[in-house]
Design a protein around this motif. Structure first.
Motif, short mmCIF file in Angstrom:
data_model
loop_
_atom_site.label_atom_id
_atom_site.label_comp_id
_atom_site.label_asym_id
_atom_site.label_seq_id
_atom_site.Cartn_x
_atom_site.Cartn_y
_atom_site.Cartn_z
N GLY A 1 0.81 -1.21 0.00
CA GLY A 1 0.00 0.00 0.00
C GLY A 1 0.84 1.25 0.00
O GLY A 1 2.07 1.20 0.08
N ALA A 2 0.15 2.39 -0.10
CA ALA A 2 0.84 3.67 -0.26
C ALA A 2 1.65 4.04 0.99
O ALA A 2 2.72 4.62 0.87
CB ALA A 2 -0.17 4.76 -0.58
N THR A 3 1.11 3.71 2.17
CA THR A 3 1.87 4.06 3.38
C THR A 3 3.17 3.27 3.45
O THR A 3 4.22 3.82 3.78
CB THR A 3 1.02 3.82 4.64
OG1 THR A 3 -0.05 4.77 4.64
CG2 THR A 3 1.82 3.99 5.90
N VAL A 4 3.10 1.99 3.11
CA VAL A 4 4.32 1.17 3.14
C VAL A 4 5.33 1.69 2.12
O VAL A 4 6.52 1.81 2.41
CB VAL A 4 3.98 -0.32 2.90
CG1 VAL A 4 5.24 -1.16 2.83
CG2 VAL A 4 3.08 -0.84 4.01
#
Lengths: 172, 427
Positions: free
Chosen positions: B144-147
């Motif tokens: 995902g984008a946070t990772v």
């Protein structure tokens, strides 16, 4: 001890669209996702009413929120989680964490209910703020991890899980 | 492989808290430095006082808060297994304090051994920290984008640290290095590739959670950290030859990506379902507006050379970014993180949900509001001091007072935690 540590962990996962696992498949859990949003809306309305000291409205909104949240927990605890545990053989893991967080949320909902009765906006909003944080990280964990696991596991041998789940969460 | 729900690696509360409680003290020091040096601290970007001030905020306030927050977020939000967090915090936290103080002392005294010792300490502390946290972030099965943002941010921190250490050693030992180019690249990586990327990645998690906003649009969420990384890499290419213009293009691209993120954040806030607002909301919104003001200022400096070439123009931008964007966003976030972690850890220690003080009983809302207003006023006065140098000392006093109040508020929250913990133990 998985449950305790995970509950203490705090901030959950990415919002649904940002960290969705690949297991979309048939979504038995879609109504639960929808219900999360509905509960959020009811919570926000009750909170706004408490902040403006509109206690009659707050009482009505809060009662609806509480009933909807309880129906949601009930659907998970009596239908979805047991079905998942049986199908996957995992009984002490993720579902246990979720059950424990439900207990924590119920404690905060109780505090808010007391504040509605005494018209205590500070207490209502303080417990509400804590509940909101807990609820959001809980929902993220469910939507990103547990629900996809349930959809994947139960897609093969779901039986009447979908119907029973709907009946409980829609309070039929 | 699916991520699991067993985020067992949540660190003990002392791990994030030691960093979060140290951070405001560097802010107090920054205010006192302004009070001591007066207008000369803001005379130009290269003034020793300005460099000391910048690094009190970046390697002091920001780095402490960000390293502490990451030790909590990486295991919990990204499912990354951080190796022995208590040991890592125990070594890295004091080393970063000494490194930051050594660097600030080096700028103020211009003594070469202090530059070298700061470089060695930063290299060792951040090298160790990045190895441990980097492995956790690389090995997580979450996506995902946070990772993605966390991975890029750590890479950005590594680049910032390597360039910073090179500059410090080069400066200390008077080596023949292209110091201005290196300093420009160090700045783009530090503010763009590290700090802004981390801010975006954490926003993707916290903004929807705090305000019940819709999630950040998926494409934008991936594009912004990627663009910030690409812009920082592009700026680095200026070292390949006489290509200083590449540095300007890179910095502009990084700013454009930040503007995209800021506009999206403001748009999401407008669409929030929770109507109640609080200090965290206002501080975050002010930080986003500061990004837009930075962009507007850059455009103005580009089109009005008399303004752009003024030695105080970069100081104006620096204050907007460091104080306007990062200190405000971090200030707002800690007011949610500290009380919520207090509450969760009290649950862990066996307090029932009904019996634990709620988040607003950990730190009084009126105290938070007072400090948030003071911080906003301090940033405003600091910007005014760029135009009217006589205001530098009052701005410094206000800044020191605001950060001291932030520290007092966080300590008040921790005291509630300790009081309730002791009561459980006694029972």
């Amino acid at each position: 001890m998985t449950g305790v540590k995970a509950a203490a962990a705090g901030f959950g996962n990415n919002p649904p669209s940002l960290l969705r696992t690949k297991a979309a498949m048939t979504s038995i859990t879609e109504p639960l996702r929808e219900q999360h949003k509905h509960c959020d809306d009811l919570f926000a309305a009750a909170e706004e009413a408490a902040q403006s000291a509109h206690w009659v409205e707050c009482k009505a909104q809060f009662a609806e929120f509480r009933s909807e949240l309880e129906a949601h927990f009930s659907g998970e605890e009596t239908v979805l989680f047991p079905a998942f545990e049986q199908a996957s053989g995992m009984s002490g893991g993720p579902t246990q964490v979720m059950r424990m967080e439900h207990t924590q949320m119920r404690g905060l909902v109780e505090q808010m209910a007391g504040a509605v009765d005494t018209h205590d906006a500070a207490e209502f909003c303080g417990a509400g703020e804590t509940l909101l944080m807990l609820m959001q990280q809980h929902n993220m964990k469910e939507e990103n991890i547990l629900y996809p696991m349930c959809d994947q596991t139960l897609a093969v041998a779901s039986g009447d899980v979908e119907e029973r789940l709907k009946a409980v969460i829609e309070k039929k | 492989m699916q991520p699991t729900l067993s985020f067992e690696q949540a660190p003990p509360i002392s791990v994030p808290f030691r960093f979060l409680l140290t951070a405001p003290l560097f802010g107090v020091a920054a205010g006192l430095l302004l009070l001591w040096l007066g207008p000369e601290a803001l005379a130009s970007r290269w003034a020793p006082g300005a460099l000391a001030l910048t690094h009190l905020i970046t390697t002091g306030f920001m780095l402490q808060a960000m390293c502490g927050a990451l030790l909590q977020l990486v295991p919990v939000a990204a499912g990354g297994n951080v190796w022995r967090p208590r040991l890592v915090a125990g070594l890295v936290h004091p080393a970063l304090i000494v490194a930051a103080l050594s660097l600030v002392a080096a700028f103020l005294s211009m003594r070469p051994p202090l530059f070298v010792s700061a470089a060695v300490l930063f290299a060792a502390a951040l090298g160790f920290y990045l190895s441990v946290v980097g492995i956790a972030v690389l090995r997580t099965s979450a996506q995902g984008a946070t990772v993605l943002a966390l991975r890029i941010a750590l890479l950005g921190l590594a680049a910032t640290a390597v360039l910073g250490a090179t500059l410090a050693v080069g400066f200390g030992l008077r080596l023949e290095l292209p110091l201005i180019e290196l300093a420009n690249i160090h700045t783009v990586w530090g503010l763009g590739g590290w700090s802004m990327v981390l801010l975006t990645g954490i926003s993707y998690l916290l903004v929807p959670m705090f305000q019940l906003t819709p999630a950040y649009p998926l494409r934008m969420a991936f594009a912004v950290p990627t663009a910030l990384f690409a812009a920082s890499a592009l700026a680095s290419l200026q070292l390949a030859g006489n290509l200083r213009w590449l540095g300007e293009v890179g910095a502009f691209l990084a700013l454009a990506a930040a503007v995209g993120y800021a506009i999206t954040s403001l748009w999401l806030q407008r669409r929030r379902r929770r109507k109640l607002t609080d200090s965290t909301f206002h501080l975050f919104r002010s930080a986003m507006i500061a990004i837009l003001l930075t962009f507007a200022s850059c455009v103005a400096f580009e089109f009005v050379p008399a303004l752009g070439e003024h030695p105080r123009a970069p100081v104006w931008l620096g204050i907007l970014v460091l104080f306007g964007v990062f200190t405000l966003a971090i200030n707002g976030a800690v007011y949610k993180i500290v009380p919520f972690l207090n509450w969760l850890h009290l649950q862990r220690r066996g307090v029932t949900a009904g019996a634990a003080p709620n988040m607003k009983q950990m730190i009084a809302e009126s105290a938070i509001r007072r400090q948030a207003r003071l911080q906003l006023a301090a940033v405003g006065l600091l910007l005014a001091a760029v135009l009217v140098p006589e205001l530098t000392r009052p701005a410094g006093a206000l800044l020191a007072a605001s950060f001291a109040l932030l520290e007092a508020n966080l300590i008040a929250g921790v005291k509630v935690y300790l009081r309730v913990s002791r009561a459980i133990q006694a029972a």
